[in-house]
Design a protein around this motif. Structure first.
Motif, PDB file in Angstrom:
ATOM      1  N   ARG A  16      14.631  68.708 -74.758  1.00  0.00           N
ATOM      2  CA  ARG A  16      15.254  68.110 -75.940  1.00  0.00           C
ATOM      3  C   ARG A  16      14.807  66.653 -76.043  1.00  0.00           C
ATOM      4  N   ASP A  18      14.731  64.478 -78.456  1.00  0.00           N
ATOM      5  CA  ASP A  18      15.641  63.563 -79.153  1.00  0.00           C
ATOM      6  C   ASP A  18      16.723  63.045 -78.214  1.00  0.00           C
ATOM      7  N   THR A  19      17.291  63.937 -77.413  1.00  0.00           N
ATOM      8  CA  THR A  19      18.341  63.545 -76.479  1.00  0.00           C
ATOM      9  C   THR A  19      17.777  62.659 -75.371  1.00  0.00           C
ATOM     10  N   GLU A  22      17.378  59.153 -76.690  1.00  0.00           N
ATOM     11  CA  GLU A  22      18.651  58.458 -76.887  1.00  0.00           C
ATOM     12  C   GLU A  22      19.117  57.728 -75.625  1.00  0.00           C
ATOM     13  N   ARG A  41      12.161  53.856 -79.034  1.00  0.00           N
ATOM     14  CA  ARG A  41      12.649  55.234 -78.896  1.00  0.00           C
ATOM     15  C   ARG A  41      11.718  56.260 -79.527  1.00  0.00           C
ATOM     16  N   ASP A  42      11.144  55.935 -80.673  1.00  0.00           N
ATOM     17  CA  ASP A  42      10.249  56.901 -81.315  1.00  0.00           C
ATOM     18  C   ASP A  42       9.053  57.222 -80.428  1.00  0.00           C
ATOM     19  N   ARG A  45      10.268  59.411 -77.581  1.00  0.00           N
ATOM     20  CA  ARG A  45      10.460  60.769 -78.106  1.00  0.00           C
ATOM     21  C   ARG A  45       9.120  61.496 -78.232  1.00  0.00           C
ATOM     22  N   GLU A  49       8.004  64.923 -76.390  1.00  0.00           N
ATOM     23  CA  GLU A  49       7.649  66.101 -77.197  1.00  0.00           C
ATOM     24  C   GLU A  49       6.390  66.773 -76.662  1.00  0.00           C
TER      25      GLU A  49
END
Length: 98
Positions: A16, A18-19, A22, A41-42, A45, A49
């Motif tokens: 995950r 996104d989590t 965070e 953060r992007d 992420r 991914e």
């Protein structure tokens, strides 16, 4: 610290991104297994991914200690450039978790 690592590990093991992102601050500097440091953060992420979904994390907390609010401010301010080696090409160290 244990809570943050538990959340990150659960998210990593469940793939995950996104989590996982965070867990990091919006201005985090992050160094994964590659040679480049990414910022924000992007970028964190995007890194996660690309991790294969069958990967699992093995996390062990060996020791924790508090360094204090003033130290964090000082590192984040004018001393950050010397400590982390920022230059024309950007930062050169891993970041911090929230």
């Amino acid at each position: 610290m244990h809570d943050v690592l538990d959340r990150w590990k659960t998210a990593f093991d469940s793939h995950r991104p996104d989590t996982m992102a965070e867990v990091f601050t919006p201005d985090a500097l992050f160094l994964g297994c590659g040679p480049e440091v990414v910022a924000g953060r992007d970028a964190v992420r995007t890194y996660y991914e690309a991790v294969a979904e069958d990967r699992r994390a093995d996390v062990t907390v060996l020791h924790t200690y508090t360094i204090g609010e003033q130290v964090a401010r000082r590192l984040r301010g004018r001393h950050l450039q010397r400590v982390v080696g920022m230059g024309g090409e950007g930062p050169h160290v891993a970041g911090r978790a929230a």
